[in-house]
Design a protein around this motif. Structure first.
Motif, mmCIF file in Angstrom:
data_model
loop_
_atom_site.group_PDB
_atom_site.id
_atom_site.type_symbol
_atom_site.label_atom_id
_atom_site.label_comp_id
_atom_site.label_asym_id
_atom_site.label_seq_id
_atom_site.Cartn_x
_atom_site.Cartn_y
_atom_site.Cartn_z
ATOM 1 N N VAL A 156 0.840 -1.196 0.000
ATOM 2 C CA VAL A 156 0.000 0.000 0.000
ATOM 3 C C VAL A 156 0.877 1.249 0.000
ATOM 4 C CG1 VAL A 156 -1.749 1.248 1.330
ATOM 5 C CG2 VAL A 156 -1.828 -1.238 1.207
ATOM 6 N N GLU A 183 -10.124 6.607 -0.305
ATOM 7 C CA GLU A 183 -9.979 7.774 0.555
ATOM 8 C C GLU A 183 -8.947 7.469 1.644
ATOM 9 O OE1 GLU A 183 -13.645 7.732 2.697
ATOM 10 O OE2 GLU A 183 -13.096 9.408 3.977
ATOM 11 N N LYS A 211 3.483 -0.969 12.299
ATOM 12 C CA LYS A 211 3.991 -1.354 10.971
ATOM 13 C C LYS A 211 5.354 -0.749 10.653
ATOM 14 C CE LYS A 211 0.155 -3.105 8.815
ATOM 15 N NZ LYS A 211 0.115 -4.379 8.200
ATOM 16 N N MET A 273 -9.402 1.478 11.082
ATOM 17 C CA MET A 273 -8.937 2.812 11.442
ATOM 18 C C MET A 273 -10.059 3.421 12.262
ATOM 19 S SD MET A 273 -6.339 4.883 10.875
ATOM 20 C CE MET A 273 -5.604 4.900 9.245
#
Ligand code: AMP
Ligand code: GLY
Length: 428
Positions: A156, A183, A211, A273
Protein backbone atom coordinates in the motif's frame (compact mmCIF):
# COMPACT_ATOMS: atom_id res chain seq x y z
CA UNK A 1 -6.51 -34.50 17.93
CA UNK A 2 -3.80 -34.84 15.27
CA UNK A 3 -3.33 -31.44 13.71
CA UNK A 4 -1.16 -30.09 10.91
CA UNK A 5 0.05 -26.52 11.38
CA UNK A 6 0.97 -24.91 8.06
CA UNK A 7 3.54 -22.09 8.28
CA UNK A 8 6.82 -21.43 10.04
CA UNK A 9 6.76 -17.93 11.50
CA UNK A 10 6.24 -16.43 14.95
CA UNK A 11 2.47 -16.64 14.43
CA UNK A 12 2.64 -20.37 13.75
CA UNK A 13 4.97 -20.94 16.71
CA UNK A 14 2.32 -19.24 18.87
CA UNK A 15 -0.41 -21.45 17.34
CA UNK A 16 1.62 -24.62 17.91
CA UNK A 17 2.49 -23.52 21.42
CA UNK A 18 -1.18 -22.89 22.33
CA UNK A 19 -2.18 -26.25 20.82
CA UNK A 20 0.58 -28.02 22.78
CA UNK A 21 -0.98 -26.95 26.11
CA UNK A 22 -3.40 -29.85 25.55
CA UNK A 23 -1.24 -32.92 26.14
CA UNK A 24 -3.53 -35.07 23.96
CA UNK A 25 -3.02 -32.90 20.88
CA UNK A 26 -0.36 -34.14 18.43
CA UNK A 27 1.21 -31.43 16.27
CA UNK A 28 2.62 -31.87 12.77
CA UNK A 29 4.13 -29.05 10.75
CA UNK A 30 4.78 -28.00 7.18
CA UNK A 31 7.05 -24.97 6.94
CA UNK A 32 9.33 -23.41 4.34
CA UNK A 33 12.24 -23.05 6.80
CA UNK A 34 12.74 -25.13 9.90
CA UNK A 35 11.48 -23.03 12.81
CA UNK A 36 13.32 -24.35 15.90
CA UNK A 37 10.42 -23.53 18.24
CA UNK A 38 7.83 -25.37 16.15
CA UNK A 39 10.20 -28.27 15.47
CA UNK A 40 10.51 -28.85 19.23
CA UNK A 41 6.73 -29.04 19.65
CA UNK A 42 5.96 -31.15 16.58
CA UNK A 43 5.90 -34.92 16.32
CA UNK A 44 7.03 -34.67 12.70
CA UNK A 45 7.88 -31.81 10.37
CA UNK A 46 8.05 -31.42 6.60
CA UNK A 47 10.20 -28.63 5.18
CA UNK A 48 8.40 -27.56 2.00
CA UNK A 49 7.00 -24.47 0.37
CA UNK A 50 3.78 -23.49 2.13
CA UNK A 51 2.06 -23.13 -1.27
CA UNK A 52 3.08 -26.63 -2.39
CA UNK A 53 -0.42 -28.04 -2.00
CA UNK A 54 0.53 -31.48 -3.35
CA UNK A 55 3.31 -31.88 -0.75
CA UNK A 56 1.03 -30.67 2.05
CA UNK A 57 -1.66 -33.13 0.98
CA UNK A 58 0.83 -36.00 0.81
CA UNK A 59 2.22 -35.15 4.27
CA UNK A 60 -1.31 -34.95 5.71
CA UNK A 61 -2.04 -38.39 4.25
CA UNK A 62 1.20 -39.89 5.51
CA UNK A 63 0.73 -38.61 9.08
CA UNK A 64 -3.03 -39.24 9.23
CA UNK A 65 -3.87 -35.80 10.63
CA UNK A 66 -7.56 -35.14 11.31
CA UNK A 67 -7.27 -31.34 11.37
CA UNK A 68 -5.19 -28.54 9.85
CA UNK A 69 -4.54 -24.96 10.99
CA UNK A 70 -3.39 -22.68 8.18
CA UNK A 71 -1.17 -19.83 9.43
CA UNK A 72 -0.33 -17.64 6.41
CA UNK A 73 -2.45 -16.34 3.52
CA UNK A 74 -0.43 -17.74 0.59
CA UNK A 75 -1.53 -21.40 1.08
CA UNK A 76 -5.16 -20.23 1.44
CA UNK A 77 -4.88 -18.48 -1.91
CA UNK A 78 -3.30 -21.64 -3.36
CA UNK A 79 -6.44 -23.58 -2.35
CA UNK A 80 -4.91 -25.74 0.38
CA UNK A 81 -8.17 -25.76 2.39
CA UNK A 82 -10.26 -26.89 -0.59
CA UNK A 83 -7.88 -29.79 -1.21
CA UNK A 84 -7.41 -30.85 2.43
CA UNK A 85 -11.17 -30.68 3.07
CA UNK A 86 -11.82 -32.88 0.03
CA UNK A 87 -9.37 -35.37 1.56
CA UNK A 88 -11.32 -35.37 4.83
CA UNK A 89 -9.06 -33.06 6.87
CA UNK A 90 -11.05 -30.46 8.84
CA UNK A 91 -9.46 -27.03 8.39
CA UNK A 92 -9.14 -23.82 10.36
CA UNK A 93 -8.89 -21.44 7.43
CA UNK A 94 -11.22 -20.40 4.61
CA UNK A 95 -11.55 -21.93 1.16
CA UNK A 96 -9.85 -20.20 -1.74
CA UNK A 97 -13.15 -18.48 -2.62
CA UNK A 98 -13.71 -17.24 0.94
CA UNK A 99 -10.06 -16.18 1.37
CA UNK A 100 -10.70 -13.51 -1.28
CA UNK A 101 -11.81 -11.33 1.62
CA UNK A 102 -8.01 -10.87 2.01
CA UNK A 103 -6.51 -11.89 -1.33
CA UNK A 104 -8.70 -9.65 -3.50
CA UNK A 105 -9.07 -6.10 -2.17
CA UNK A 106 -11.76 -5.27 -4.77
CA UNK A 107 -13.80 -8.34 -3.77
CA UNK A 108 -13.74 -7.22 -0.13
CA UNK A 109 -14.87 -3.65 -0.84
CA UNK A 110 -17.56 -4.75 -3.32
CA UNK A 111 -18.95 -7.41 -0.96
CA UNK A 112 -19.40 -4.75 1.73
CA UNK A 113 -21.05 -2.38 -0.76
CA UNK A 114 -23.46 -5.00 -2.15
CA UNK A 115 -24.57 -6.04 1.32
CA UNK A 116 -24.83 -2.44 2.61
CA UNK A 117 -22.25 -3.07 5.33
CA UNK A 118 -20.88 0.12 6.89
CA UNK A 119 -17.15 0.73 7.33
CA UNK A 120 -15.96 1.15 3.74
CA UNK A 121 -14.04 4.31 2.93
CA UNK A 122 -14.96 5.95 -0.39
CA UNK A 123 -13.20 3.80 -3.01
CA UNK A 124 -12.98 2.86 -6.68
CA UNK A 125 -11.63 -0.24 -8.38
CA UNK A 126 -9.53 0.14 -11.55
CA UNK A 127 -8.22 -2.37 -14.07
CA UNK A 128 -7.02 0.18 -16.59
CA UNK A 129 -3.87 2.19 -15.94
CA UNK A 130 -4.94 5.33 -17.83
CA UNK A 131 -8.28 5.48 -15.99
CA UNK A 132 -6.60 5.05 -12.60
CA UNK A 133 -4.03 7.76 -13.35
CA UNK A 134 -6.70 10.17 -14.60
CA UNK A 135 -8.70 9.59 -11.40
CA UNK A 136 -5.72 10.32 -9.13
CA UNK A 137 -4.88 13.50 -11.02
CA UNK A 138 -8.48 14.76 -10.73
CA UNK A 139 -9.05 13.74 -7.12
CA UNK A 140 -9.11 16.51 -4.56
CA UNK A 141 -7.28 15.04 -1.56
CA UNK A 142 -5.07 12.14 -0.56
CA UNK A 143 -5.67 8.54 -1.58
CA UNK A 144 -4.50 5.12 -0.44
CA UNK A 145 -3.22 3.14 -3.42
CA UNK A 146 -3.68 -0.62 -3.08
CA UNK A 147 -2.68 -3.29 -5.58
CA UNK A 148 -5.70 -5.62 -5.93
CA UNK A 149 -3.81 -8.86 -5.08
CA UNK A 150 -1.61 -10.08 -2.22
CA UNK A 151 1.54 -8.11 -1.49
CA UNK A 152 2.78 -9.49 1.82
CA UNK A 153 1.51 -6.41 3.64
CA UNK A 154 3.94 -4.03 1.96
CA UNK A 155 2.06 -2.97 -1.15
CA UNK A 156 0.00 0.00 0.00
CA UNK A 157 1.16 3.56 -0.72
CA UNK A 158 -0.43 6.46 1.12
CA UNK A 159 -0.45 9.88 -0.54
CA UNK A 160 0.66 12.64 1.77
CA UNK A 161 2.64 10.12 3.77
CA UNK A 162 4.79 7.94 1.49
CA UNK A 163 4.17 9.41 -1.98
CA UNK A 164 3.15 12.70 -3.61
CA UNK A 165 0.99 12.92 -6.75
CA UNK A 166 3.91 12.13 -9.09
CA UNK A 167 4.94 9.20 -6.90
CA UNK A 168 1.36 7.92 -6.88
CA UNK A 169 1.22 7.99 -10.68
CA UNK A 170 4.59 6.20 -10.95
CA UNK A 171 3.42 3.53 -8.51
CA UNK A 172 0.18 2.89 -10.45
CA UNK A 173 2.33 2.44 -13.59
CA UNK A 174 4.64 0.05 -11.73
CA UNK A 175 1.70 -2.17 -10.72
CA UNK A 176 0.05 -1.96 -14.15
CA UNK A 177 -3.11 -0.16 -13.08
CA UNK A 178 -4.89 -3.06 -11.28
CA UNK A 179 -5.61 -1.05 -8.19
CA UNK A 180 -8.14 -0.02 -5.58
CA UNK A 181 -7.97 3.71 -4.90
CA UNK A 182 -9.55 4.76 -1.64
CA UNK A 183 -9.98 7.77 0.55
CA UNK A 184 -7.07 8.20 2.96
CA UNK A 185 -8.45 7.52 6.44
CA UNK A 186 -7.17 9.50 9.41
CA UNK A 187 -7.27 8.02 12.90
CA UNK A 188 -5.75 5.31 15.06
CA UNK A 189 -5.44 1.72 13.90
CA UNK A 190 -6.50 -1.35 15.82
CA UNK A 191 -6.83 -5.06 15.13
CA UNK A 192 -9.88 -7.14 16.01
CA UNK A 193 -9.50 -10.88 15.45
CA UNK A 194 -12.26 -13.47 15.82
CA UNK A 195 -12.75 -17.23 15.72
CA UNK A 196 -15.40 -17.92 13.06
CA UNK A 197 -17.29 -21.17 12.37
CA UNK A 198 -19.26 -20.12 9.29
CA UNK A 199 -21.96 -18.39 11.32
CA UNK A 200 -20.75 -17.42 14.81
CA UNK A 201 -17.91 -15.08 15.75
CA UNK A 202 -15.99 -15.08 19.02
CA UNK A 203 -13.93 -11.91 19.38
CA UNK A 204 -10.43 -11.86 20.82
CA UNK A 205 -8.78 -9.00 22.76
CA UNK A 206 -8.06 -5.85 20.72
CA UNK A 207 -4.44 -5.47 19.61
CA UNK A 208 -2.43 -2.59 18.22
CA UNK A 209 0.33 -3.49 15.76
CA UNK A 210 3.21 -1.22 14.69
CA UNK A 211 3.99 -1.35 10.97
CA UNK A 212 6.82 1.16 10.74
CA UNK A 213 10.37 -0.09 11.17
CA UNK A 214 11.63 2.48 13.69
CA UNK A 215 10.69 4.20 16.93
CA UNK A 216 8.17 7.03 16.70
CA UNK A 217 6.48 5.34 13.70
CA UNK A 218 9.26 6.36 11.32
CA UNK A 219 10.89 4.41 8.51
CA UNK A 220 9.40 2.01 5.97
CA UNK A 221 6.39 -0.27 6.48
CA UNK A 222 7.18 -3.80 7.65
CA UNK A 223 5.16 -6.95 8.32
CA UNK A 224 4.75 -5.59 11.89
CA UNK A 225 7.41 -4.79 14.50
CA UNK A 226 5.40 -5.57 17.60
CA UNK A 227 2.07 -5.17 19.32
CA UNK A 228 0.32 -4.88 22.66
CA UNK A 229 -2.94 -5.67 24.44
CA UNK A 230 -4.46 -4.24 27.62
CA UNK A 231 -5.81 -6.13 30.68
CA UNK A 232 -9.43 -5.18 29.84
CA UNK A 233 -9.01 -6.49 26.25
CA UNK A 234 -9.76 -2.98 24.95
CA UNK A 235 -7.53 -0.09 23.83
CA UNK A 236 -7.63 3.33 25.51
CA UNK A 237 -8.45 5.13 22.24
CA UNK A 238 -11.27 2.75 21.20
CA UNK A 239 -14.65 3.31 22.89
CA UNK A 240 -17.08 0.47 23.67
CA UNK A 241 -19.27 1.90 20.93
CA UNK A 242 -16.45 1.78 18.37
CA UNK A 243 -15.58 -1.75 19.46
CA UNK A 244 -19.13 -3.00 18.99
CA UNK A 245 -19.39 -1.21 15.64
CA UNK A 246 -16.24 -3.02 14.46
CA UNK A 247 -17.52 -6.38 15.68
CA UNK A 248 -20.87 -5.80 14.02
CA UNK A 249 -19.12 -5.02 10.69
CA UNK A 250 -17.26 -8.33 10.96
CA UNK A 251 -20.43 -10.25 11.83
CA UNK A 252 -22.17 -8.70 8.83
CA UNK A 253 -19.30 -9.75 6.56
CA UNK A 254 -19.50 -13.34 7.84
CA UNK A 255 -23.29 -13.38 7.31
CA UNK A 256 -22.90 -11.92 3.81
CA UNK A 257 -20.35 -14.55 2.86
CA UNK A 258 -22.61 -17.38 4.07
CA UNK A 259 -25.49 -15.89 2.11
CA UNK A 260 -23.40 -15.61 -1.07
CA UNK A 261 -22.39 -19.26 -0.87
CA UNK A 262 -18.86 -19.17 0.56
CA UNK A 263 -19.20 -19.52 4.33
CA UNK A 264 -16.18 -18.33 6.29
CA UNK A 265 -14.43 -20.71 8.69
CA UNK A 266 -11.21 -19.84 10.42
CA UNK A 267 -9.70 -16.75 11.95
CA UNK A 268 -11.04 -13.45 10.66
CA UNK A 269 -8.71 -10.50 11.17
CA UNK A 270 -10.18 -7.03 10.93
CA UNK A 271 -7.82 -4.10 10.62
CA UNK A 272 -9.67 -0.89 11.45
CA UNK A 273 -8.94 2.81 11.44
CA UNK A 274 -10.76 4.42 14.33
CA UNK A 275 -11.78 7.74 12.77
CA UNK A 276 -13.84 10.70 13.96
CA UNK A 277 -16.78 8.94 12.21
CA UNK A 278 -16.20 5.62 13.93
CA UNK A 279 -14.25 2.55 12.80
CA UNK A 280 -13.53 2.08 9.08
CA UNK A 281 -12.18 -1.09 7.52
CA UNK A 282 -8.58 -0.85 6.32
CA UNK A 283 -8.58 -4.50 5.33
CA UNK A 284 -9.53 -8.00 6.35
CA UNK A 285 -7.10 -10.86 6.62
CA UNK A 286 -8.15 -14.49 6.36
CA UNK A 287 -5.84 -15.63 9.19
CA UNK A 288 -4.25 -14.55 12.45
CA UNK A 289 -2.08 -11.45 12.35
CA UNK A 290 1.64 -11.78 12.84
CA UNK A 291 2.58 -10.47 15.49
CA UNK A 292 -1.00 -10.13 16.85
CA UNK A 293 -1.39 -13.92 17.20
CA UNK A 294 1.43 -13.95 19.74
CA UNK A 295 -0.41 -11.51 22.02
CA UNK A 296 -3.82 -13.16 22.00
CA UNK A 297 -2.64 -16.78 22.00
CA UNK A 298 -0.38 -16.06 24.97
CA UNK A 299 -3.54 -14.88 26.78
CA UNK A 300 -5.82 -17.72 25.65
CA UNK A 301 -6.67 -19.64 28.81
CA UNK A 302 -9.09 -22.13 27.24
CA UNK A 303 -8.02 -25.00 25.00
CA UNK A 304 -7.19 -23.97 21.40
CA UNK A 305 -7.96 -27.55 20.27
CA UNK A 306 -11.54 -27.00 21.50
CA UNK A 307 -11.81 -23.84 19.43
CA UNK A 308 -10.48 -25.80 16.42
CA UNK A 309 -13.30 -28.33 16.86
CA UNK A 310 -15.83 -25.51 17.29
CA UNK A 311 -14.67 -23.77 14.10
CA UNK A 312 -14.56 -26.89 11.95
CA UNK A 313 -17.84 -28.37 13.23
CA UNK A 314 -19.77 -25.09 13.36
CA UNK A 315 -20.29 -25.31 17.12
CA UNK A 316 -18.26 -22.39 18.48
CA UNK A 317 -19.51 -21.23 21.85
CA UNK A 318 -18.40 -18.02 23.57
CA UNK A 319 -18.64 -19.62 26.99
CA UNK A 320 -15.85 -22.05 26.07
CA UNK A 321 -13.30 -19.45 24.89
CA UNK A 322 -11.53 -17.42 27.57
CA UNK A 323 -8.60 -15.03 27.71
CA UNK A 324 -6.60 -13.98 30.74
CA UNK A 325 -7.12 -10.42 31.92
CA UNK A 326 -3.48 -9.40 31.62
CA UNK A 327 -1.49 -7.01 29.43
CA UNK A 328 0.87 -8.30 26.76
CA UNK A 329 3.67 -6.63 24.82
CA UNK A 330 5.30 -8.31 21.84
CA UNK A 331 8.59 -7.06 20.38
CA UNK A 332 10.08 -8.43 17.20
CA UNK A 333 13.81 -8.47 16.56
CA UNK A 334 14.61 -7.94 12.89
CA UNK A 335 17.90 -8.06 10.95
CA UNK A 336 19.67 -4.70 10.51
CA UNK A 337 18.58 -3.29 7.16
CA UNK A 338 15.16 -5.02 7.23
CA UNK A 339 12.94 -4.78 5.23
CA UNK A 340 14.84 -3.33 2.23
CA UNK A 341 18.29 -4.93 2.66
CA UNK A 342 18.35 -7.33 5.62
CA UNK A 343 21.74 -8.61 6.81
CA UNK A 344 21.36 -12.34 6.55
CA UNK A 345 23.46 -15.17 7.99
CA UNK A 346 24.58 -13.10 11.01
CA UNK A 347 24.92 -14.86 14.36
CA UNK A 348 22.53 -14.02 17.18
CA UNK A 349 22.95 -14.66 20.85
CA UNK A 350 19.92 -14.72 23.11
CA UNK A 351 20.75 -13.28 26.54
CA UNK A 352 18.83 -13.24 29.81
CA UNK A 353 15.15 -13.68 28.87
CA UNK A 354 13.69 -13.40 32.37
CA UNK A 355 9.92 -14.01 32.32
CA UNK A 356 9.56 -13.25 28.60
CA UNK A 357 8.15 -15.85 26.24
CA UNK A 358 10.30 -16.44 23.17
CA UNK A 359 8.64 -17.15 19.84
CA UNK A 360 10.94 -18.10 16.96
CA UNK A 361 10.27 -16.72 13.49
CA UNK A 362 12.55 -16.46 10.42
CA UNK A 363 15.79 -17.69 11.97
CA UNK A 364 18.16 -20.54 11.30
CA UNK A 365 19.51 -22.83 13.99
CA UNK A 366 22.85 -24.46 13.13
CA UNK A 367 24.92 -26.44 15.66
CA UNK A 368 22.98 -24.90 18.49
CA UNK A 369 23.57 -21.33 17.26
CA UNK A 370 21.06 -18.92 15.74
CA UNK A 371 21.55 -16.94 12.52
CA UNK A 372 19.46 -14.21 10.87
CA UNK A 373 17.62 -14.88 7.61
CA UNK A 374 15.76 -12.27 5.53
CA UNK A 375 12.72 -11.52 7.66
CA UNK A 376 11.61 -11.04 11.25
CA UNK A 377 13.83 -13.14 13.50
CA UNK A 378 12.63 -13.68 17.08
CA UNK A 379 9.82 -12.21 19.14
CA UNK A 380 9.57 -11.73 22.88
CA UNK A 381 6.24 -11.46 24.64
CA UNK A 382 5.90 -10.02 28.11
CA UNK A 383 2.68 -10.77 29.99
CA UNK A 384 1.82 -9.04 33.28
CA UNK A 385 -0.92 -7.31 35.26
CA UNK A 386 -0.02 -3.92 33.82
CA UNK A 387 1.18 -2.73 30.44
CA UNK A 388 4.26 -1.14 32.02
CA UNK A 389 5.34 -4.44 33.55
CA UNK A 390 4.64 -6.39 30.36
CA UNK A 391 6.67 -3.83 28.39
CA UNK A 392 9.61 -4.10 30.76
CA UNK A 393 9.66 -7.90 30.50
CA UNK A 394 9.62 -7.84 26.67
CA UNK A 395 12.10 -4.95 26.44
CA UNK A 396 14.65 -6.50 28.81
CA UNK A 397 14.66 -9.78 26.87
CA UNK A 398 14.79 -8.03 23.48
CA UNK A 399 17.64 -5.71 24.43
CA UNK A 400 19.64 -8.65 25.85
CA UNK A 401 19.95 -10.24 22.38
CA UNK A 402 23.33 -9.62 20.75
CA UNK A 403 23.84 -9.50 16.98
CA UNK A 404 23.08 -7.48 13.84
CA UNK A 405 19.47 -6.97 14.78
CA UNK A 406 17.24 -4.22 16.07
CA UNK A 407 13.83 -3.78 17.64
CA UNK A 408 11.48 -0.94 18.55
CA UNK A 409 11.94 0.28 22.10
CA UNK A 410 8.77 2.35 22.13
CA UNK A 411 6.14 -0.39 21.63
CA UNK A 412 3.97 -0.73 24.72
CA UNK A 413 5.38 2.38 26.43
CA UNK A 414 3.10 4.91 28.12
CA UNK A 415 4.60 7.74 26.02
CA UNK A 416 3.47 6.05 22.83
CA UNK A 417 0.02 5.29 24.24
CA UNK A 418 -0.40 8.91 25.35
CA UNK A 419 0.33 10.04 21.80
CA UNK A 420 -2.36 7.69 20.42
CA UNK A 421 -4.91 8.89 22.98
CA UNK A 422 -4.12 12.56 22.32
CA UNK A 423 -4.40 12.04 18.54
CA UNK A 424 -7.83 10.42 18.95
CA UNK A 425 -9.03 13.26 21.24
CA UNK A 426 -7.86 15.85 18.76
CA UNK A 427 -9.82 14.16 15.92
CA UNK A 428 -13.01 14.05 17.94
P1 AMP B 1 -2.38 -3.03 4.40
O1 AMP B 1 -1.29 -3.62 3.58
O2 AMP B 1 -3.71 -2.98 3.72
O3 AMP B 1 -2.42 -3.58 5.80
O4 AMP B 1 -2.02 -1.51 4.59
C1 AMP B 1 -0.80 -1.13 5.16
C2 AMP B 1 -1.01 0.15 5.91
O5 AMP B 1 -1.48 1.16 5.03
C3 AMP B 1 -2.09 0.05 6.96
O6 AMP B 1 -1.61 -0.47 8.15
C4 AMP B 1 -2.51 1.48 7.11
O7 AMP B 1 -1.60 2.15 7.96
C5 AMP B 1 -2.34 2.04 5.74
N1 AMP B 1 -3.61 2.14 5.03
C6 AMP B 1 -4.24 1.22 4.27
N2 AMP B 1 -5.38 1.69 3.77
C7 AMP B 1 -5.51 2.98 4.22
C8 AMP B 1 -6.48 4.02 4.03
N3 AMP B 1 -7.57 3.85 3.28
N4 AMP B 1 -6.23 5.19 4.67
C9 AMP B 1 -5.15 5.39 5.42
N5 AMP B 1 -4.19 4.45 5.62
C10 AMP B 1 -4.37 3.25 5.03
N1 GLY C 1 0.34 -7.70 11.46
C1 GLY C 1 -0.32 -7.55 10.22
C2 GLY C 1 -0.60 -8.79 9.50
O1 GLY C 1 -0.41 -9.88 9.99
O2 GLY C 1 -1.04 -8.70 8.37
Amino acid sequence: MKILVVGGGGREHAIASALSRNSETRIYSVMAKKNPGIARLAKKICVAKETDVARILAFAGETGVTHAFIGPEAPLEAGVVDRLSAAGVACVGPTKAAARIETDKAFCRDLMTHHHISGNPAYRVFHDMADAIAFVKDYDGDLAIKPIGLTGGKGVRIMGEQVDLAGAVDYIREINGAVVLEERLIGEEFTLQAFVDGAHLIPMPLVQDHKRAFDGDSGPNTGGMGSYTMPDHMLPFVSRKAHSAALSIMASVVAAMAKDGYPYKGILYGQFMNTADGPKVIEFNARFGDPEAMNVLTLLSSDLSDAVTGITEGTLSASKVTFEHAATVCKYLVPEGYPAAPRTGRPLEVGETGDAILYYANVEERDGRLFTLTSRTLAFVGKADTLAMAERIAEQAASAVRGSIHHRRDIGTQALLDRRIAHMKELQ
